[in-house]
Design a protein around this motif. Structure first.
Motif: not given
Length: 224
Positions: A125-142
């Motif tokens: 996980d240390a190699f992973r860039a943080p999610l952008t807002g758009a990337e997070r939204d694509r997962r439909n977090p709600d």
């Protein structure tokens, strides 16, 4: 080849791997459009559009952008070192329909599989860039369960660790009657391929090209 994202998958080998690549129409191991053999349902092109670009695979570390300052060679080395301590195993597979997707899933998830997924999710996980807002939204977090949403925010993907389910996807998300019809159509092709447990002896470092298709970067054997 330059890649915009990386992932760690299990790519089945042998006759099962060949069948999966042929059915989806993309061979991620060799970077080739795979010709579908005769006898398969003719609607393959429209039934497999979503999973095609990933190839026939099971996700172990979901696709991610490299963190700033990290290099692909460092990621490969870290994965290689992790695999030196992880044991090979085998899975008894069966076709199942979950949430409209036809997939091959293990009858049971052995401890070795869970240890493999957990190690790759956490150690890389240390190699992973943080999610952008758009990337997070694509997962439909709600719409996610609380634990899955917590995993999304911490690990960049919702279905990891205690929510991980190994699956080899064979279709788009389909209406229940169509999914069941496809399961029945593929059953005679799959039955001899999964009659014996499938060995899991290596993992695959994958890269996503600019066209969205995933390619094998390196096969890494499990040496534990």
């Amino acid at each position: 080849m330059r890649f915009r994202r990386y992932a760690v998958y299990h790519l089945p080998g042998g006759a099962l791997g060949d069948f999966g690549s042929a059915w989806l129409g993309w061979d991620a191991r060799h970077g080739l459009v795979h010709l579908r053999p005769d006898g398969l349902p003719p609607e393959a092109e429209t039934l497999t559009e979503v999973p095609r670009r990933y190839g026939f695979h099971a996700t172990l570390k979901a696709p991610f952008r490299l963190a700033e300052g990290r290099r692909p060679e460092e990621l490969a080395l870290a994965l290689r070192l992790a695999c030196d301590h992880l044991a090979p195993f085998a899975l008894e597979l069966e076709p199942r329909i979950d949430w409209g997707f036809l997939a091959l899933r293990p009858r049971l998830q052995p401890p070795e599989l869970l240890a493999l997924e957990s190690a790759l999710v956490t150690r890389l996980d240390a190699f992973r860039a943080p999610l952008t807002g758009a990337e997070r939204d694509r997962r439909n977090p709600d719409a996610l369960p609380p634990q899955a949403r917590a995993h999304l925010d911490h690990w960049g993907y919702p279905f990891v660790l205690d929510m991980f389910q190994y699956h080899l996807t064979l279709s788009n998300q389909l209406a229940p009657p169509l999914a069941e019809a496809l399961r029945l159509a593929l059953a005679p092709h799959l039955a001899p391929l999964i009659a014996r447990p499938m060995p899991v002896e290596a993992v695959a470092l994958m890269g996503e090209a600019e066209d969205g298709f995933f390619h094998l970067v390196e096969d890494l054997p499990l040496r534990g």
